[in-house]
Write an enzyme that holds these catalytic residues in place. Structure first.
Site, PDB file in Angstrom:
ATOM      1  N   HIS A   1      -5.181  -9.475  -1.397  1.00 12.54           N
ATOM      2  CA  HIS A   1      -5.107  -9.425  -0.042  1.00 12.54           C
ATOM      3  C   HIS A   1      -6.096 -10.724   0.400  1.00 12.54           C
ATOM      4  O   HIS A   1      -7.368 -10.417  -0.399  1.00 12.54           O
ATOM      5  CB  HIS A   1      -5.506  -8.233   0.590  1.00 12.54           C
ATOM      6  CG  HIS A   1      -4.510  -7.224   0.767  1.00 12.54           C
ATOM      7  ND1 HIS A   1      -4.440  -6.199  -0.451  1.00 12.54           N
ATOM      8  CD2 HIS A   1      -3.162  -6.697   1.426  1.00 12.54           C
ATOM      9  CE1 HIS A   1      -3.668  -5.473  -0.374  1.00 12.54           C
ATOM     10  NE2 HIS A   1      -2.537  -5.721   0.769  1.00 12.54           N
TER      11      HIS A   1
ATOM     12  N   TYR B   1      -8.267 -10.239   2.816  1.00 10.19           N
ATOM     13  CA  TYR B   1      -9.319  -9.360   3.149  1.00 10.19           C
ATOM     14  C   TYR B   1     -10.261  -8.944   2.071  1.00 10.19           C
ATOM     15  O   TYR B   1     -11.319  -8.598   2.384  1.00 10.19           O
ATOM     16  CB  TYR B   1      -8.908  -8.097   4.108  1.00 10.19           C
ATOM     17  CG  TYR B   1      -7.982  -7.146   3.234  1.00 10.19           C
ATOM     18  CD1 TYR B   1      -8.494  -6.335   2.479  1.00 10.19           C
ATOM     19  CD2 TYR B   1      -6.848  -6.660   3.959  1.00 10.19           C
ATOM     20  CE1 TYR B   1      -7.917  -5.249   1.829  1.00 10.19           C
ATOM     21  CE2 TYR B   1      -6.039  -5.732   3.278  1.00 10.19           C
ATOM     22  CZ  TYR B   1      -6.643  -5.177   2.329  1.00 10.19           C
ATOM     23  OH  TYR B   1      -6.000  -4.098   1.560  1.00 10.19           O
ATOM     24  N   GLU B   2      -9.683  -8.907   0.831  1.00 13.15           N
ATOM     25  CA  GLU B   2     -10.324  -8.600  -0.382  1.00 13.15           C
ATOM     26  C   GLU B   2     -11.446  -9.687  -0.751  1.00 13.15           C
ATOM     27  O   GLU B   2     -11.990  -9.807  -1.711  1.00 13.15           O
ATOM     28  CB  GLU B   2      -9.702  -8.259  -1.510  1.00 13.15           C
ATOM     29  CG  GLU B   2      -9.006  -7.141  -1.274  1.00 13.15           C
ATOM     30  CD  GLU B   2      -7.713  -6.957  -2.542  1.00 13.15           C
ATOM     31  OE1 GLU B   2      -7.878  -5.790  -3.232  1.00 13.15           O
ATOM     32  OE2 GLU B   2      -6.668  -7.444  -2.439  1.00 13.15           O
TER      33      GLU B   2
ATOM     34  N   ASN C   1       1.508   3.824  11.240  1.00  6.16           N
ATOM     35  CA  ASN C   1       0.691   4.253  12.499  1.00  6.16           C
ATOM     36  C   ASN C   1       1.062   3.607  13.774  1.00  6.16           C
ATOM     37  O   ASN C   1       1.466   2.625  13.715  1.00  6.16           O
ATOM     38  CB  ASN C   1      -0.793   3.918  12.003  1.00  6.16           C
ATOM     39  CG  ASN C   1      -1.129   2.812  11.788  1.00  6.16           C
ATOM     40  OD1 ASN C   1      -0.930   2.235  10.663  1.00  6.16           O
ATOM     41  ND2 ASN C   1      -1.825   1.995  12.619  1.00  6.16           N
TER      42      ASN C   1
ATOM     43  N   HIS D   1      -3.476   0.910  -4.586  1.00  2.00           N
ATOM     44  CA  HIS D   1      -3.111  -0.369  -5.167  1.00  2.00           C
ATOM     45  C   HIS D   1      -3.270  -0.269  -6.724  1.00  2.00           C
ATOM     46  O   HIS D   1      -4.391  -0.570  -7.294  1.00  2.00           O
ATOM     47  CB  HIS D   1      -4.063  -1.612  -4.552  1.00  2.00           C
ATOM     48  CG  HIS D   1      -4.007  -1.767  -3.315  1.00  2.00           C
ATOM     49  ND1 HIS D   1      -3.564  -2.702  -2.441  1.00  2.00           N
ATOM     50  CD2 HIS D   1      -4.201  -0.587  -2.086  1.00  2.00           C
ATOM     51  CE1 HIS D   1      -3.282  -2.714  -1.286  1.00  2.00           C
ATOM     52  NE2 HIS D   1      -3.805  -1.577  -1.063  1.00  2.00           N
TER      53      HIS D   1
ATOM     54  N   MET E   1      -1.964  -6.743   7.335  1.00  2.00           N
ATOM     55  CA  MET E   1      -2.835  -7.805   7.031  1.00  2.00           C
ATOM     56  C   MET E   1      -2.426  -8.408   5.420  1.00  2.00           C
ATOM     57  O   MET E   1      -3.110  -8.607   4.612  1.00  2.00           O
ATOM     58  CB  MET E   1      -4.038  -6.960   6.487  1.00  2.00           C
ATOM     59  CG  MET E   1      -4.715  -6.112   7.734  1.00  2.00           C
ATOM     60  SD  MET E   1      -5.851  -5.191   7.041  1.00  2.00           S
ATOM     61  CE  MET E   1      -6.391  -4.216   8.571  1.00  2.00           C
ATOM     62  N   SER E   2      -1.081  -8.526   5.494  1.00  2.00           N
ATOM     63  CA  SER E   2      -0.487  -9.214   4.156  1.00  2.00           C
ATOM     64  C   SER E   2       0.776  -9.782   4.644  1.00  2.00           C
ATOM     65  O   SER E   2       1.134 -10.349   5.401  1.00  2.00           O
ATOM     66  CB  SER E   2      -0.026  -7.998   3.225  1.00  2.00           C
ATOM     67  OG  SER E   2       1.049  -7.075   3.626  1.00  2.00           O
TER      68      SER E   2
ATOM     69  N   HIS F   1      -7.563   4.513   6.821  1.00  2.00           N
ATOM     70  CA  HIS F   1      -6.542   4.025   5.455  1.00  2.00           C
ATOM     71  C   HIS F   1      -5.675   5.257   4.970  1.00  2.00           C
ATOM     72  O   HIS F   1      -4.656   5.207   4.492  1.00  2.00           O
ATOM     73  CB  HIS F   1      -7.434   3.522   4.546  1.00  2.00           C
ATOM     74  CG  HIS F   1      -6.646   2.758   3.190  1.00  2.00           C
ATOM     75  ND1 HIS F   1      -5.703   1.803   3.357  1.00  2.00           N
ATOM     76  CD2 HIS F   1      -6.631   3.194   2.022  1.00  2.00           C
ATOM     77  CE1 HIS F   1      -5.432   1.468   2.005  1.00  2.00           C
ATOM     78  NE2 HIS F   1      -5.810   2.536   1.410  1.00  2.00           N
TER      79      HIS F   1
ATOM     80  N   ALA G   1       2.780  -2.078   4.858  1.00  2.00           N
ATOM     81  CA  ALA G   1       2.318  -0.979   5.757  1.00  2.00           C
ATOM     82  C   ALA G   1       1.904  -1.685   7.040  1.00  2.00           C
ATOM     83  O   ALA G   1       1.117  -2.715   7.046  1.00  2.00           O
ATOM     84  CB  ALA G   1       1.283  -0.147   5.223  1.00  2.00           C
TER      85      ALA G   1
ATOM     86  N   SER H   1       0.866  -1.388  -0.045  1.00  2.00           N
ATOM     87  CA  SER H   1      -0.047   0.060   0.012  1.00  2.00           C
ATOM     88  C   SER H   1       0.726   1.263  -0.127  1.00  2.00           C
ATOM     89  O   SER H   1       1.556   1.553   0.918  1.00  2.00           O
ATOM     90  CB  SER H   1      -0.787   0.224   1.188  1.00  2.00           C
ATOM     91  OG  SER H   1      -1.480  -1.188   1.574  1.00  2.00           O
TER      92      SER H   1
HETATM   93  N1  HPA Z   1      -3.261  -2.689  11.478  1.00  2.00           N
HETATM   94  C1  HPA Z   1      -3.316  -3.624  10.489  1.00  2.00           C
HETATM   95  N2  HPA Z   1      -2.991  -3.385   9.413  1.00  2.00           N
HETATM   96  C2  HPA Z   1      -2.150  -2.204   9.081  1.00  2.00           C
HETATM   97  C3  HPA Z   1      -2.172  -1.112  10.186  1.00  2.00           C
HETATM   98  C4  HPA Z   1      -2.798  -1.529  11.228  1.00  2.00           C
HETATM   99  O1  HPA Z   1      -2.446  -0.726  12.404  1.00  2.00           O
HETATM  100  N3  HPA Z   1      -1.368  -0.042   9.513  1.00  2.00           N
HETATM  101  C5  HPA Z   1      -1.202  -0.556   8.397  1.00  2.00           C
HETATM  102  N4  HPA Z   1      -1.578  -1.535   8.140  1.00  2.00           N
END
Ligand code: HPA
Length: 284
Positions: free
Chosen positions: A85, A87-88, A236, A63, A212-213, A248, A115, A30
């Site tokens: 991903h 999650y998609e 973050n 993406h 998540m990847s 996001h 990320a 990302s």
């Molecule tokens: N959690 C999960 N996935 C992420 C985060 C997070 O805080 N930041 C970027 N991808």
């Protein structure tokens, strides 16, 4: 019994277009895909034109969804500008299909970026973390089901992110003056961010960052004997640690802020892990 999607058509299609076999696969997460635009002599193919690749019905901002093959720092690479991903809604086999196809083209090395939320005390948005290990809390594994020829049934995972590669990445970072740390990445399915209680749990489990990847791709790569290096961009503080609401947009913004540093690091480490220290050869 799960049958992984056949990759024959994918490999045939890519071989016709990518004439020089890629040595390294770059998986750019990302907001971190800009490096693919710097590849020399590029052959760029949108994911949705590649047979067998999952078909997206909508684009998520950040993406781009292209495969870009060419040369970077003298190394033949194939870069995934964006990734698939879980999650998609893609199956683990879908997510892993590009890795299987690019390994079939000859790639032996994989560098992945992502990320991630930081949860180790002291971590700050913008930090870069080499993945030293992972905890798979996605509860999915693309290796489940029929064994794909060339893959192991029970692959060893004691060094998922190659120790030697990490040492090279640390050396490259030092040379470039880029601060870097190492840590454990916990992979969750998403797409919701974690709750503060989940983040406290992850901290107790030994995670330093959460995302998540990456893990599905690495599981397949290791089963095929590819060596991996993972770099997390801490975009973050994980939920409950910074007091802020996670978004996001924030993830993308911080990704954009560190992209030059991350690109420099990937460029610095690539010839080292590809076994061609071109800079030292040129100097000799
Ligand atoms: N959690 C999960 N996935 C992420 C985060 C997070 O805080 N930041 C970027 N991808």
């Amino acid at each position: 019994m799960t049958h992984p999607a056949p990759i024959h058509d994918t490999v045939h299609f890519l071989r016709e277009r990518i004439t020089r076999a890629p040595h390294a696969v770059l998986v750019l997460g990302s907001g971190l895909g800009g490096l693919a635009d710097e590849i020399e002599d590029p052959v760029a193919i949108p994911f949705d034109q590649i047979p067998g690749f999952p078909r997206r019905t909508q684009e998520l901002a950040g993406h781009a969804g292209r495969l870009v093959a060419g040369r970077l720092e003298g190394v033949e690479v194939a870069a995934m500008q964006g990734r698939f991903h879980l999650y998609e809604g893609w199956s683990p086999a879908d997510v892993a299909l590009p890795v299987r196809a690019l390994a079939a083209l000859g790639a032996e090395v994989m560098l992945l970026t992502n990320a991630a939320g930081g949860l180790r005390p002291g971590m700050q948005p913008g930090d870069l973390m080499l993945m030293a290990d992972h905890i798979n809390l996605m509860w999915k594994n693309p290796l489940a089901g029929q064994v794909v020829p060339g893959e192991q049934r029970f692959p060893d995972m004691s060094d998922p992110y190659d120790r030697g590669f990490r040492a090279e990445a640390e050396a490259a970072a030092l040379e470039l003056g880029i601060p870097i740390t190492q840590g454990v990445y916990a992979a969750l399915l998403g797409p919701s961010y974690e709750t503060p209680a989940e983040i406290r749990m992850l901290g107790r489990l030994g995670a330093d960052a959460v995302g998540m990847s990456t893990v599905p791709e690495v599981l397949v790569a290791r089963a095929m004997g590819m060596k991996c290096l993972g770099i997390s961009c801490i975009t973050n503080l994980a939920a409950g640690l910074g007091g802020a609401v996670l978004s996001h947009d924030e993830v993308m913004e911080v990704g954009a802020r560190v992209r030059d540093r991350l690109a420099a690091l990937v460029r610095g480490v690539l010839p080292r892990v590809a076994g061609l220290n071109l800079a030292s050869e040129a100097a000799a």
